[in-house]
Design a protein around this motif. Structure first.
Motif, PDB file in Angstrom:
ATOM      1  N   VAL A   1       0.996  -1.298  -0.181  1.00 47.40           N
ATOM      2  CA  VAL A   1      -0.202   0.203   0.000  1.00 47.40           C
ATOM      3  C   VAL A   1       0.917   1.288  -0.077  1.00 47.40           C
ATOM      4  O   VAL A   1       0.665   1.976  -0.681  1.00 47.40           O
ATOM      5  CB  VAL A   1      -1.035   0.000   1.211  1.00 47.40           C
ATOM      6  N   ILE A   2       1.938   1.332   0.886  1.00 46.46           N
ATOM      7  CA  ILE A   2       2.704   2.192   0.600  1.00 46.46           C
ATOM      8  C   ILE A   2       3.503   2.356  -0.409  1.00 46.46           C
ATOM      9  O   ILE A   2       3.608   3.747  -0.934  1.00 46.46           O
ATOM     10  CB  ILE A   2       3.728   2.383   1.991  1.00 46.46           C
ATOM     11  N   VAL A   3       4.120   1.380  -1.063  1.00 44.68           N
ATOM     12  CA  VAL A   3       4.760   1.805  -2.448  1.00 44.68           C
ATOM     13  C   VAL A   3       3.633   2.279  -3.472  1.00 44.68           C
ATOM     14  O   VAL A   3       4.140   3.158  -4.176  1.00 44.68           O
ATOM     15  CB  VAL A   3       5.481   0.374  -2.611  1.00 44.68           C
ATOM     16  N   LEU A   4       2.496   1.527  -3.528  1.00 46.88           N
ATOM     17  CA  LEU A   4       1.640   1.984  -4.511  1.00 46.88           C
ATOM     18  C   LEU A   4       1.209   3.448  -4.243  1.00 46.88           C
ATOM     19  O   LEU A   4       1.047   4.350  -5.185  1.00 46.88           O
ATOM     20  CB  LEU A   4       0.296   1.117  -4.543  1.00 46.88           C
TER      21      LEU A   4
ATOM     22  N   SER B   1      -3.892   6.322  -6.881  1.00 43.15           N
ATOM     23  CA  SER B   1      -4.841   6.647  -5.960  1.00 43.15           C
ATOM     24  C   SER B   1      -5.238   5.405  -4.941  1.00 43.15           C
ATOM     25  O   SER B   1      -4.804   4.152  -5.289  1.00 43.15           O
ATOM     26  CB  SER B   1      -6.297   7.047  -6.955  1.00 43.15           C
ATOM     27  N   GLU B   2      -6.163   5.737  -3.869  1.00 45.02           N
ATOM     28  CA  GLU B   2      -6.807   4.520  -3.198  1.00 45.02           C
ATOM     29  C   GLU B   2      -7.531   3.480  -4.015  1.00 45.02           C
ATOM     30  O   GLU B   2      -7.376   2.402  -3.915  1.00 45.02           O
ATOM     31  CB  GLU B   2      -7.542   5.109  -2.163  1.00 45.02           C
ATOM     32  N   SER B   3      -8.402   4.156  -4.988  1.00 43.74           N
ATOM     33  CA  SER B   3      -8.976   3.414  -5.985  1.00 43.74           C
ATOM     34  C   SER B   3      -8.115   2.563  -6.736  1.00 43.74           C
ATOM     35  O   SER B   3      -8.315   1.320  -6.912  1.00 43.74           O
ATOM     36  CB  SER B   3      -9.851   4.181  -6.741  1.00 43.74           C
ATOM     37  N   ASP B   4      -7.252   3.108  -7.218  1.00 41.87           N
ATOM     38  CA  ASP B   4      -6.233   2.236  -7.988  1.00 41.87           C
ATOM     39  C   ASP B   4      -5.629   1.263  -7.408  1.00 41.87           C
ATOM     40  O   ASP B   4      -5.435  -0.032  -7.790  1.00 41.87           O
ATOM     41  CB  ASP B   4      -5.201   3.117  -8.907  1.00 41.87           C
ATOM     42  N   SER B   5      -5.120   1.431  -6.213  1.00 36.61           N
ATOM     43  CA  SER B   5      -4.230   0.800  -5.249  1.00 36.61           C
ATOM     44  C   SER B   5      -5.064  -0.507  -4.929  1.00 36.61           C
ATOM     45  O   SER B   5      -4.647  -1.612  -4.842  1.00 36.61           O
ATOM     46  CB  SER B   5      -3.858   1.437  -4.152  1.00 36.61           C
TER      47      SER B   5
ATOM     48  N   SER C   1     -10.679  -3.826  -0.854  1.00 37.23           N
ATOM     49  CA  SER C   1     -11.518  -2.535  -0.875  1.00 37.23           C
ATOM     50  C   SER C   1     -10.731  -1.272  -0.430  1.00 37.23           C
ATOM     51  O   SER C   1      -9.480  -1.415  -0.140  1.00 37.23           O
ATOM     52  CB  SER C   1     -12.655  -2.571   0.311  1.00 37.23           C
ATOM     53  N   ILE C   2     -11.433  -0.201  -0.813  1.00 44.05           N
ATOM     54  CA  ILE C   2     -10.616   1.211  -0.585  1.00 44.05           C
ATOM     55  C   ILE C   2     -10.572   1.567   0.815  1.00 44.05           C
ATOM     56  O   ILE C   2      -9.425   1.809   1.424  1.00 44.05           O
ATOM     57  CB  ILE C   2     -11.536   2.531  -1.214  1.00 44.05           C
TER      58      ILE C   2
END
Length: 88
Positions: A43-46, A53-57, A64-65
């Motif tokens: 998550v941190i890397v993405l 974005s949160e959505s893309d990650s 889920s977001i």
């Protein structure tokens, strides 16, 4: 994995212009990131390295977001505590 704290002040290095100092910070950050659980690290890397974005990650991770948000919060808290330990 045992965490070895960095040997310099993060505050001093934040404005460092010396490539060697920047390399030291990068090494410390990589070491600190390696202490995170895999999902938190991803998550941190993405989110912050690849600037997704949160959505893309969430799409990439297949979650889920809300999970991206919670894992990001936990990971940043852990990284913050590692930095705080060094500064104290």
């Amino acid at each position: 994995m045992v965490h070895t704290p960095c040997t310099h002040s993060w505050h001093d290095v934040a404005a460092a212009n010396d490539p060697y100092d920047r390399a030291l910070v990068a090494d410390d950050l990589k070491r600190d990131l390696a202490t995170l659980p895999p999902r938190q690290r991803a998550v941190i890397v993405l989110r912050y390295h690849l600037d997704l974005s949160e959505s893309d990650s969430a799409t990439i991770l297949g979650c889920s977001i809300g999970t991206v948000k919670s894992q990001s919060h936990k990971a940043l808290g852990r990284l913050r505590s590692l930095i705080t330990d060094v500064l104290e």
